[in-house]
Design a protein around this motif. Structure first.
Motif, mmCIF file in Angstrom:
data_model
loop_
_atom_site.group_PDB
_atom_site.id
_atom_site.type_symbol
_atom_site.label_atom_id
_atom_site.label_comp_id
_atom_site.label_asym_id
_atom_site.label_seq_id
_atom_site.Cartn_x
_atom_site.Cartn_y
_atom_site.Cartn_z
ATOM 1 N N ILE A 80 -8.672 -0.913 10.737
ATOM 2 C CA ILE A 80 -8.396 0.370 10.085
ATOM 3 C C ILE A 80 -7.254 0.214 9.080
ATOM 4 C CG2 ILE A 80 -7.491 2.710 10.478
ATOM 5 C CD1 ILE A 80 -9.060 2.679 13.152
ATOM 6 N N CYS A 81 -6.197 -0.491 9.480
ATOM 7 C CA CYS A 81 -5.035 -0.650 8.589
ATOM 8 C C CYS A 81 -5.366 -1.475 7.350
ATOM 9 C CB CYS A 81 -3.878 -1.288 9.341
ATOM 10 S SG CYS A 81 -3.016 -0.122 10.401
ATOM 11 N N LEU A 82 -6.313 -2.406 7.484
ATOM 12 C CA LEU A 82 -6.707 -3.202 6.320
ATOM 13 C C LEU A 82 -7.413 -2.359 5.270
ATOM 14 C CD1 LEU A 82 -7.927 -6.545 7.897
ATOM 15 C CD2 LEU A 82 -5.920 -6.179 6.467
ATOM 16 N N HIS A 83 -8.037 -1.272 5.693
ATOM 17 C CA HIS A 83 -8.765 -0.411 4.762
ATOM 18 C C HIS A 83 -7.930 0.757 4.243
ATOM 19 C CE1 HIS A 83 -12.025 -2.683 6.651
ATOM 20 N NE2 HIS A 83 -12.651 -2.483 5.501
ATOM 21 N N LEU A 84 -6.685 0.842 4.658
ATOM 22 C CA LEU A 84 -5.794 1.888 4.162
ATOM 23 C C LEU A 84 -4.868 1.306 3.105
ATOM 24 C CD1 LEU A 84 -4.757 3.618 7.511
ATOM 25 C CD2 LEU A 84 -6.380 4.462 5.814
ATOM 26 N N LYS A 85 -4.548 2.116 2.111
ATOM 27 C CA LYS A 85 -3.617 1.674 1.083
ATOM 28 C C LYS A 85 -2.184 1.865 1.575
ATOM 29 C CE LYS A 85 -6.680 2.498 -2.721
ATOM 30 N NZ LYS A 85 -7.173 3.415 -3.694
ATOM 31 N N ASN A 87 0.786 2.942 0.454
ATOM 32 C CA ASN A 87 1.488 3.650 -0.613
ATOM 33 C C ASN A 87 2.792 4.280 -0.137
ATOM 34 O OD1 ASN A 87 0.269 5.487 0.996
ATOM 35 N ND2 ASN A 87 -0.897 6.510 -0.624
ATOM 36 N N SER A 88 3.195 4.003 1.102
ATOM 37 C CA SER A 88 4.461 4.521 1.609
ATOM 38 C C SER A 88 5.101 3.474 2.514
ATOM 39 C CB SER A 88 4.241 5.823 2.395
ATOM 40 O OG SER A 88 3.528 5.556 3.580
ATOM 41 N N THR A 89 6.403 3.632 2.724
ATOM 42 C CA THR A 89 7.099 2.690 3.604
ATOM 43 C C THR A 89 6.581 2.805 5.028
ATOM 44 O OG1 THR A 89 8.873 4.291 3.949
ATOM 45 C CG2 THR A 89 9.212 2.628 2.232
ATOM 46 N N PHE A 90 6.195 4.006 5.430
ATOM 47 C CA PHE A 90 5.643 4.199 6.764
ATOM 48 C C PHE A 90 4.420 3.322 6.990
ATOM 49 C CE2 PHE A 90 2.484 6.446 9.371
ATOM 50 C CZ PHE A 90 3.144 6.435 10.586
ATOM 51 N N MET A 91 3.519 3.282 6.027
ATOM 52 C CA MET A 91 2.305 2.479 6.171
ATOM 53 C C MET A 91 2.620 0.985 6.187
ATOM 54 S SD MET A 91 -0.216 4.327 6.827
ATOM 55 C CE MET A 91 -1.397 3.010 6.798
ATOM 56 N N VAL A 92 3.588 0.565 5.391
ATOM 57 C CA VAL A 92 3.988 -0.849 5.399
ATOM 58 C C VAL A 92 4.547 -1.225 6.770
ATOM 59 C CG1 VAL A 92 5.577 -2.543 4.391
ATOM 60 C CG2 VAL A 92 4.384 -0.914 2.914
ATOM 61 N N TYR A 93 5.436 -0.392 7.302
ATOM 62 C CA TYR A 93 5.988 -0.652 8.630
ATOM 63 C C TYR A 93 4.878 -0.647 9.689
ATOM 64 C CZ TYR A 93 10.668 0.289 6.723
ATOM 65 O OH TYR A 93 11.822 0.258 6.010
ATOM 66 N N LEU A 94 3.953 0.283 9.580
ATOM 67 C CA LEU A 94 2.872 0.396 10.552
ATOM 68 C C LEU A 94 1.976 -0.837 10.526
ATOM 69 C CD1 LEU A 94 1.858 2.428 12.641
ATOM 70 C CD2 LEU A 94 0.284 3.289 10.905
#
Length: 169
Positions: A80-85, A87-94
Motif C-alpha cells: 500500500i505504501c509503495l502506491h502512495l505518493k 508528499n508529506s513528512t508524515f508519509m515519509v516517516y510512515l
C-alpha cells in the motif's frame, strides 16, 4: 502546658517507632523475596522464579507463531505504501516505519530457531552477530520514527490552532 508537651513527645515516639517498624518490615519482606528467588541452587539469581525450561519452549513458539501474520500484514502495508505518493513528512516517516517493521519481522524466524534448546552454536553465533543487530536496529528505528510521527502530528495541530486563533482575533 507541660502535660501537652509530654503528650506530643509520646506521639512523636510512637510515630518514630511505627516508621522504624514499617521500615524493618519492608527490609524483612525484601530479604524473604530475595531468598525465595535464589532458593534453587541450580537457578541463577536473576531468574525471578521463572521456569527456564518452559521459557525455552514458549519463546520459540511465540516467535514462530507471530512471524506469518506479521509478515503478511507488513507486506500488505508495504504494498500500500509503495502506491502512495510521499508528499508529506508524515508519509515519509510512515514508509520508513514500515521498512523498519518489515526488517524486524524478518529476524523472527532466526531468533526463534536460535532460541530452540537443540540449536547449533553456529546458529546462536549468527543470531547474536547479525540477526540481533538488525532486530534491535529496526526496533530502535521504529521507536524513533514513531516519536517523529508524534512530533509531526503535534506540530501540525499546534500550527493549525495558532493560525485559527490568529484569524479569529
Amino acid at each position: 502546658m507541660w502535660f501537652q508537651q509530654r503528650q506530643l513527645e509520646a506521639i512523636d515516639e510512637q510515630v518514630t517507632h511505627t516508621r522504624n517498624t514499617v521500615l524493618q518490615a519492608y527490609i524483612l519482606r525484601g530479604l524473604i523475596m530475595a531468598s525465595n528467588v535464589t532458593q534453587n541452587p541450580n537457578a541463577s539469581s536473576l531468574d525471578c522464579g521463572i521456569n527456564q525450561n518452559a521459557w525455552d519452549i514458549a519463546l520459540p513458539i511465540l516467535y514462530f507463531t507471530i512471524f506469518p501474520p506479521a509478515l503478511l500484514l507488513n507486506l500488505v502495508v508495504a504494498w500500500i505504501c509503495l502506491h502512495l505518493k510521499a508528499n508529506s513528512t508524515f508519509m515519509v516517516y510512515l514508509k520508513h516505519l514500515v521498512a523498519a517493521d518489515l526488517l524486524m519481522t524478518l529476524t523472527f524466524p532466526i531468533r526463534g530457531a536460535s532460541e530452540l534448546p537443540e540449536a547449533s552454536h553456529g546458529l546462536h553465533a549468527f543470531a547474536c552477530r547479525f540477526s540481533s543487530v538488525f532486530f534491535y536496529l529496526a526496533m530502535n528505528m521504529s521507536v524513533i520514527l514513531m516519536g517523529l510521527i508524534s512530533l509531526d502530528r503535534y506540530l501540525k495541530i499546534a500550527k493549525t490552532l495558532e493560525t485559527s486563533l490568529e484569524s479569529s482575533a
